[in-house]
Design a protein around this motif. Structure first.
Motif, short mmCIF file in Angstrom:
data_model
loop_
_atom_site.label_atom_id
_atom_site.label_comp_id
_atom_site.label_asym_id
_atom_site.label_seq_id
_atom_site.Cartn_x
_atom_site.Cartn_y
_atom_site.Cartn_z
N ALA A 36 -3.24 12.22 -9.80
CA ALA A 36 -2.96 10.79 -9.81
C ALA A 36 -3.10 10.20 -8.41
O ALA A 36 -2.75 10.84 -7.41
CB ALA A 36 -1.56 10.54 -10.35
N PHE A 37 -3.59 8.97 -8.34
CA PHE A 37 -3.68 8.30 -7.04
C PHE A 37 -3.80 6.80 -7.24
O PHE A 37 -4.05 6.31 -8.35
CB PHE A 37 -4.89 8.81 -6.25
CG PHE A 37 -6.21 8.30 -6.76
CD1 PHE A 37 -6.80 7.16 -6.22
CD2 PHE A 37 -6.85 8.95 -7.80
CE1 PHE A 37 -8.01 6.68 -6.70
CE2 PHE A 37 -8.06 8.48 -8.29
CZ PHE A 37 -8.65 7.34 -7.74
N ALA A 38 -3.62 6.08 -6.17
CA ALA A 38 -3.87 4.63 -6.13
C ALA A 38 -4.59 4.33 -4.83
O ALA A 38 -4.57 5.14 -3.89
CB ALA A 38 -2.56 3.85 -6.22
N GLY A 39 -5.23 3.18 -4.77
CA GLY A 39 -5.97 2.84 -3.56
C GLY A 39 -6.14 1.35 -3.39
O GLY A 39 -5.82 0.56 -4.29
N ILE A 40 -6.64 0.98 -2.24
CA ILE A 40 -6.99 -0.41 -1.95
C ILE A 40 -8.16 -0.41 -0.97
O ILE A 40 -8.17 0.37 -0.01
CB ILE A 40 -5.79 -1.20 -1.38
CG1 ILE A 40 -6.20 -2.64 -1.05
CG2 ILE A 40 -5.18 -0.51 -0.19
CD1 ILE A 40 -5.01 -3.52 -0.70
N PHE A 41 -9.16 -1.24 -1.25
CA PHE A 41 -10.33 -1.36 -0.38
C PHE A 41 -10.15 -2.61 0.49
O PHE A 41 -10.26 -3.74 0.00
CB PHE A 41 -11.61 -1.49 -1.20
CG PHE A 41 -12.16 -0.17 -1.70
CD1 PHE A 41 -13.29 0.39 -1.13
CD2 PHE A 41 -11.53 0.50 -2.73
CE1 PHE A 41 -13.78 1.60 -1.58
CE2 PHE A 41 -12.02 1.71 -3.20
CZ PHE A 41 -13.15 2.27 -2.61
N ALA A 42 -9.88 -2.39 1.75
CA ALA A 42 -9.70 -3.52 2.68
C ALA A 42 -9.52 -2.96 4.08
O ALA A 42 -9.06 -1.83 4.26
CB ALA A 42 -8.47 -4.34 2.31
N GLY A 64 -10.25 -9.74 -11.64
CA GLY A 64 -10.43 -8.56 -12.47
C GLY A 64 -9.19 -7.68 -12.49
O GLY A 64 -8.20 -7.95 -11.80
N PRO A 65 -9.21 -6.59 -13.28
CA PRO A 65 -8.04 -5.71 -13.37
C PRO A 65 -7.78 -5.00 -12.05
O PRO A 65 -8.70 -4.70 -11.29
CB PRO A 65 -8.44 -4.72 -14.47
CG PRO A 65 -9.94 -4.72 -14.45
CD PRO A 65 -10.34 -6.12 -14.10
N ALA A 66 -6.51 -4.76 -11.78
CA ALA A 66 -6.10 -3.99 -10.60
C ALA A 66 -4.90 -3.15 -11.00
O ALA A 66 -3.96 -3.64 -11.61
CB ALA A 66 -5.74 -4.93 -9.45
N ASN A 67 -4.94 -1.87 -10.65
CA ASN A 67 -3.90 -0.96 -11.15
C ASN A 67 -2.90 -0.52 -10.09
O ASN A 67 -2.19 0.46 -10.29
CB ASN A 67 -4.55 0.28 -11.79
CG ASN A 67 -4.99 1.29 -10.74
OD1 ASN A 67 -5.34 0.93 -9.62
ND2 ASN A 67 -5.00 2.56 -11.11
N LEU A 68 -2.84 -1.22 -8.97
CA LEU A 68 -1.94 -0.78 -7.91
C LEU A 68 -0.47 -0.84 -8.36
O LEU A 68 0.29 0.09 -8.16
CB LEU A 68 -2.14 -1.63 -6.66
CG LEU A 68 -1.31 -1.21 -5.43
CD1 LEU A 68 -1.65 0.22 -5.01
CD2 LEU A 68 -1.53 -2.17 -4.28
N TRP A 69 -0.10 -1.95 -9.00
CA TRP A 69 1.30 -2.15 -9.37
C TRP A 69 1.57 -1.87 -10.84
O TRP A 69 2.70 -1.59 -11.23
CB TRP A 69 1.73 -3.58 -9.03
CG TRP A 69 1.59 -3.88 -7.56
CD1 TRP A 69 0.64 -4.66 -6.97
CD2 TRP A 69 2.41 -3.39 -6.50
NE1 TRP A 69 0.82 -4.69 -5.61
CE2 TRP A 69 1.91 -3.92 -5.29
CE3 TRP A 69 3.53 -2.55 -6.45
CZ2 TRP A 69 2.48 -3.64 -4.06
CZ3 TRP A 69 4.10 -2.27 -5.22
CH2 TRP A 69 3.57 -2.82 -4.04
N GLU A 70 0.56 -1.97 -11.67
CA GLU A 70 0.71 -1.71 -13.09
C GLU A 70 -0.60 -1.14 -13.63
O GLU A 70 -1.66 -1.37 -13.03
CB GLU A 70 1.09 -2.97 -13.86
CG GLU A 70 0.07 -4.08 -13.75
CD GLU A 70 0.49 -5.35 -14.46
OE1 GLU A 70 -0.38 -6.20 -14.73
OE2 GLU A 70 1.69 -5.48 -14.73
N PRO A 71 -0.56 -0.36 -14.72
CA PRO A 71 -1.80 0.23 -15.23
C PRO A 71 -2.80 -0.83 -15.66
O PRO A 71 -2.44 -1.87 -16.23
CB PRO A 71 -1.33 1.08 -16.42
CG PRO A 71 0.00 0.52 -16.80
CD PRO A 71 0.61 0.03 -15.53
N ALA A 72 -4.07 -0.58 -15.39
CA ALA A 72 -5.11 -1.56 -15.70
C ALA A 72 -5.30 -1.75 -17.19
O ALA A 72 -5.81 -2.78 -17.63
CB ALA A 72 -6.44 -1.12 -15.06
#
Length: 348
Positions: free
Chosen positions: A91-97, A276-284
């Motif tokens: 499992a992982f999460a990410g952000i492109f910035a 669009g969908p983003a799953n950082l805080w909640e599942p997409a």
């Protein structure tokens, strides 16, 4: 031939991407697979795939950033399936910035899911494996655990942390002469749905750094690592090997190269949709129940096989063959000289 015993497997991040593909691979072998993730639509679809392939599936919705949820999930798995044989952290999460555009809360969230989620999963597994002196933990890593790239500072930092944490744990297990094993699988850019749901502040849609591989390539390596955990780690993809080796030889040169190409190589020509969908805080898949599956949108550009993965899996045999070949080459002049030299006492 002796039939392989069905095992109890736990896979975090099992609703999509590499976790989904690995869970399916285990299920096809007849294993009992516990699926841990937040996305319930993806979990339900993954369970159907596993059962259709001949395995057993248990859906356990969980946020791996919460250690209580992870431990409760492990307890439930053992109540329903029995002792856990293999625990896979994926499992992982990410952000492109760029880092200066990432808020402290966003950075913390990526770290909690991607790094602490591995630590919490490992702790839940060890609490059950150590008393039995049996079990394997597979950490799904990345080439970015060695060589960080721009625009993914939180994710790269977490993958570096996982590598250090795993090395420390491996030494502790060796010290106590435990039969519990821990190994890592270092991955290249993969065609997973994360690029459809990752939070981004880039002008164009994100993409994996080419060359891109299908998630099944990684899944096969994860299963192999679970079966052969005595090795420290496994490299998947020629780009992983090239990146890791190049960084050892010329890290400053790699810095300059990534400063020049790291932004463009992680973006397509299509504009990014901030709605669009983003799953950082909640599942997409939480809003409309959409199952993203294991693959992303880069099927046409993705490789289904990896020569480096095969080499990594057969490294011991190849090393032995190389040593034998080298020994034969070194011995052949001696043997040749011995057979062609004039015999003592022979008349000319």
């Amino acid at each position: 031939m002796k039939r392989r015993r069905s095992r109890v497997i736990v896979v975090t991040g099992a609703s999509a991407g590499v976790g989904r593909a690995a869970a399916r691979e285990f299920g096809a072998r007849g294993d009992s697979v516990a699926l841990l993730a937040r996305g319930e639509a993806g979990l339900a679809a993954a369970a159907e795939e596993i059962e259709a392939a001949g395995g057993k599936a248990l859906v356990v919705p969980v946020d791996v950033a919460d250690h209580r949820e992870v431990d409760d999930a492990a307890r439930r798995v053992e109540e329903e399936f029995g002792p856990i044989d293999v625990w896979v952290n994926a499992a992982f999460a990410g952000i492109f910035a760029p880092f200066n555009q990432v808020s402290p809360d966003e950075f913390r969230r990526v770290t909690e899911v991607t790094y602490l989620g591995y630590a919490f999963g490992t702790k839940a597994a060890l609490d059950r494996m150590l008393p039995r002196n049996h079990g394997t933990i597979v950490q799904v890593g990345s080439a970015l655990a060695y060589r960080a790239i721009p625009l993914q500072s939180a994710y790269c930092g977490a993958k570096h942390a996982i590598k250090g944490f795993t090395e420390s744990l491996r030494c502790e297990l060796m010290h106590r002469r435990s039969a519990v094993r821990v190994t890592m699988v270092q991955l290249p850019g993969l065609n997973t749905p994360q690029f459809d749901w990752v939070l981004s502040r880039l002008p164009h849609r994100p993409q994996p750094v080419p060359p891109i591989y299908q998630p099944e390539v990684a899944a096969r390596a994860v299963v192999f690592a679970a079966d052969h955990p005595r090795r420290k780690e496994f490299w998947v993809g020629g780009s992983t090997a090239a990146t890791l080796l190049a960084d050892k030889i010329a890290p400053a040169l790699i810095d300059r190269y990534l400063a020049r190409t790291g932004y463009s190589s992680q973006q397509t020509d299509m504009p990014y949709d901030p709605e669009g969908p983003a799953n950082l805080w909640e599942p997409a898949d939480g809003k409309d129940g959409h199952d993203f599956g294991a693959h992303g949108r880069f099927d046409a550009r993705s490789h289904a096989k990896s020569v480096e993965t095969w080499l990594s899996r057969h490294r011991t045999a190849l090393t032995a063959a190389s040593l034998l070949a080298a020994g034969a080459a070194a011995a052949s002049p001696l043997l040749l000289g011995r057979t062609t030299a004039p015999a003592r006492g022979r008349r000319r």
